[in-house]
Scaffold this active site. Structure first.
Site, PDB file in Angstrom:
ATOM      1  N   ASP A 314       1.531 -21.389 -42.710  1.00  0.00           N
ATOM      2  CA  ASP A 314       1.442 -21.293 -44.163  1.00  0.00           C
ATOM      3  C   ASP A 314       2.723 -20.616 -44.651  1.00  0.00           C
ATOM      4  O   ASP A 314       3.437 -19.981 -43.868  1.00  0.00           O
ATOM      5  CB  ASP A 314       0.206 -20.470 -44.544  1.00  0.00           C
ATOM      6  N   THR A 316       3.272 -18.761 -48.157  1.00  0.00           N
ATOM      7  CA  THR A 316       3.114 -17.522 -48.900  1.00  0.00           C
ATOM      8  C   THR A 316       2.294 -16.513 -48.105  1.00  0.00           C
ATOM      9  O   THR A 316       1.166 -16.785 -47.702  1.00  0.00           O
ATOM     10  CB  THR A 316       2.427 -17.791 -50.251  1.00  0.00           C
ATOM     11  N   ASP A 525      -3.860 -17.436 -43.463  1.00  0.00           N
ATOM     12  CA  ASP A 525      -4.530 -16.228 -43.945  1.00  0.00           C
ATOM     13  C   ASP A 525      -6.039 -16.285 -43.768  1.00  0.00           C
ATOM     14  O   ASP A 525      -6.742 -15.338 -44.083  1.00  0.00           O
ATOM     15  CB  ASP A 525      -4.185 -15.973 -45.419  1.00  0.00           C
TER      16      ASP A 525
END
Length: 661
Positions: A314, A316, A525
């Site tokens: 990912d 961010t 996340d």
């Protein structure tokens, strides 16, 4: 820790081999000094009985569970040797077997040292503030939300949040980081960490079995006991191999009418080193990882991690900091506008307008104004959010608009034309991966404020180390638009960038990589990346120290929020699997050479057992090399900063592009 149980275990471990060895020495001395073969034989049989009795008990216990193992082979060989009068062979075989087991047990305990160290750092007592007084209580008796005092040199007894004081904590037991971490109000702390200075007041948020340390201990216990796929295969192999050896020995004895030869074949064909070659490597590898803040779910996941050749990341919060900040303030020619303005004036206009906005990019603008010491007195008289375009605010009689070009055109702002200066600056900033917001005052464009996220300093080095560790493709999966994603990918060195993805699109991207034949690790996340994490061959949670769910569910949990732990984890997995293969080769080669020696003559039962036990120790010693900390966790030397440093969080409604998903 209480040393008594360890001493008792040590005494019990060596009691049988010591007694058997003394009887063998007494037998040899009796035969030579007293000249009595009878006494010598009796003592030798006694030595065989003392050492062999536990082996026979284990063999019979295994038989009741329909398992034919190594203990049965040694038992049959020892009993057979006594029956045919080969007392020395019987005693030597059982003695060497028990010595080997004792050494094996001792070295296996050594490979589990990581778990023992984790248990050792578990705090016993806590100093709690109750009714204004300091009270010492067992760590497990601390209540949630109670205030715990952590003094210099003391262990933190709970997970919690610092409410007062400052200090430094050694968090090596949790994250593997050896450098103490400074803690102030608002910072999280973990049970088992040690204060190296200062005084902290901590509000307890996790106690007893609900602490991060307790979850790590539980996870390592389960992981070290979990079986790898290769180990399961070896177990099935041994279940067929042992009966086959018994049949072969019986056939050889009937064919040659040489009982000693048949019994010798039973002894030297014991697959002891083969059986232990996998579990000892898995235990050592998982133990090394735990010491370095890398939790692997079990042997099967360690093996799979060794085959990883594609990593999906990912953007961010993984490759970038996840905290946008103002990177550019550009002054425009505001002909006919509110007079001459400078960068501070442009930023002040933007900050005062954003003071009444709920948009995520309002905070970095306000923070940038505060950092420059620019006052933003009072809220706007009125604010008019324009969905997808920006915001219009009334400030001290001025109409200020902050947003994208579409907003400025709707406001009929001078300079917002397609070939105008504002449009050219916006296009240039967008190409560089910024999120531009045009600032206009009273119908004239006065400046552009650009916001961007920052690349983590170690992101480029992480990608380089992944390639050096054997990963063929590193892919970024992000919800941001193509220009922003491409800017990040180019700065970090990503092989492939896939932008504008929803969570289900990320899942499809991972499935596509697997369909191409890649073994995929997904790093995310755990929230909007959950489907992709579950679909990947290995799901990796980063910065899991404060997330109990990640510790329990991720295939690999990296306790510290450190990108370089990812290539370190894959490197550890590859070294562990290489060690497993080396051990299997050592075990098979030893059995093959010994069997050839028996068939050609020259290898006796006792010599065969001696070499066999030596091979077991070689296998264990080879696995224990994994416990050593490497000078560099991955190829490539020191960390290098990211080139450029700034990357975008993602175009927002202010530019007319979709915000980060």
């Amino acid at each position: 820790m209480n040393p008594t149980p360890s001493w008792l275990a040590l005494r019990g471990r060596w009691a049988v081999p010591a007694a058997s060895g003394l009887l063998i020495l007494a037998s040899l001395a009796g035969s030579r000094l007293a000249g009595s073969e009878t006494w010598g034989d009796l003592l030798m049989v006694a030595a065989a009985v003392v050492a062999g009795a536990p082996v026979v008990r284990k063999a019979l216990s295994a038989l009741t569970a329909r398992v034919i193992g190594i203990d049965l082979l040694v038992s049959v060989a020892a009993v057979g040797a006594v029956v045919i009068g080969e007392y020395w062979e019987a005693a030597a075989v059982t003695f060497l077997f028990t010595v080997g087991h004792a050494l094996e047990d001792a070295t296996l305990s050594r490979t589990r040292s990581a778990l023992a160290e984790l248990v050792a750092v578990a705090p016993d007592v806590a100093v709690v503030l109750r009714d204004g007084e300091q009270v010492e209580v067992p760590a497990a008796r601390v209540g949630l939300e109670e205030t715990v005092l952590v003094k210099n040199g003391a262990k933190v007894p709970v997970d919690g949040v610092v409410t007062g004081g400052t200090g430094a904590l050694d968090e090596a037991s949790i994250t593997g980081e050896s450098i103490p971490v400074e803690k102030t109000a608002g910072d999280r702390v973990f049970a088992g960490t040690v204060s190296t200075g200062g005084f902290l007041q901590v509000r307890a948020t996790g106690v007893g079995a609900d602490t991060t340390l307790a979850r790590i201990i539980h996870r390592v216990e389960e992981a070290q006991d979990a079986r790898a796929r290769t180990q399961k295969f070896m177990d099935r192999f041994s279940a067929w191999y042992t009966p086959a050896i018994i049949v072969l020995a019986v056939g050889l004895g009937l064919l040659t009418r040489d009982v000693v030869l048949a019994l010798t074949l039973l002894v030297i064909a014991c697959p002891g080193a083969l059986v232990i070659s996998i579990p000892v490597s898995v235990v050592a590898g998982i133990g090394r990882g735990a010491k370095d803040g890398i939790l692997v779910k079990g042997g099967e996941f360690l093996e799979t991690s060794a085959r990883i050749d594609a990593v999906a990341l990912d953007k961010t919060g993984t490759l970038t900091q996840g905290r946008p900040r103002v990177t550019d303030v550009v002054v425009l020619d505001a002909a006919g506008g509110p007079g001459s303005v400078d960068e501070d004036e442009v930023l002040r206009y933007a900050a005062r307008a954003e003071a009444g906005s709920e948009h995520p990019l309002a905070r970095p603008v306000l923070e940038a104004a505060a950092a420059r010491g620019l006052g933003t007195p009072g809220l706007p008289t009125r604010t008019e959010p324009v969905p997808g375009q920006g915001i219009v605010a009334h400030l001290d009689g001025h109409r200020v608009a902050v947003g994208n070009l579409a907003l400025l055109r709707a406001e009929q702002v001078v300079g917002s034309e397609e070939d105008g200066q504002a449009a050219r600056v916006v296009a240039d900033l967008a190409r560089r991966g910024r999120t531009p917001m045009v600032v206009a005052c009273d119908g004239h464009a006065v400046g552009v404020v650009a916001v961007a996220d920052e690349i983590r300093p170690d992101a480029p080095e992480m990608v380089r180390r992944l390639h050096a560790a054997g990963v063929r493709k590193v892919v970024m999966l992000t919800g941001d638009v193509e220009p922003v994603a491409r800017a990040v990918g180019d700065a970090v060195g990503i092989d492939e960038v896939r932008a504008g993805l929803l969570p289900e699109d990320k899942l499809e991207a991972v499935e596509a990589l697997r369909a191409q034949g890649y073994t995929v690790a997904m790093v995310g996340d755990g929230v909007n990346d959950a489907p992709a994490l579950a679909t990947a061959d290995i799901g990796v949670a980063m910065g899991a120290a404060g997330t109990g769910v990640a510790i329990e569910t991720a295939d690999i949990a990296l306790m510290k929020d450190d990108l370089l732990k990812l290539p370190e984890a894959l490197s550890l997995a590859r070294r562990t699997v290489t060690t497993m293969r080396q051990n299997i080769a050592i075990a098979l080669a030893t059995v093959a050479v010994l069997m050839l020696g028996v068939l050609l003559g020259g290898v006796t039962m006792s010599v065969g057992m001696l070499v066999h036990e030596a091979s077991v120790l070689v296998v264990i010693a080879n696995a224990m090399r994994l416990l050593r900390r490497r000078a560099s966790a991955a190829p490539g030397g020191p960390r290098t900063p990211a080139p450029g440093g700034d990357v975008p969080r993602g175009p927002s409604r202010r530019t007319g592009h979709p915000q980060h998903v």
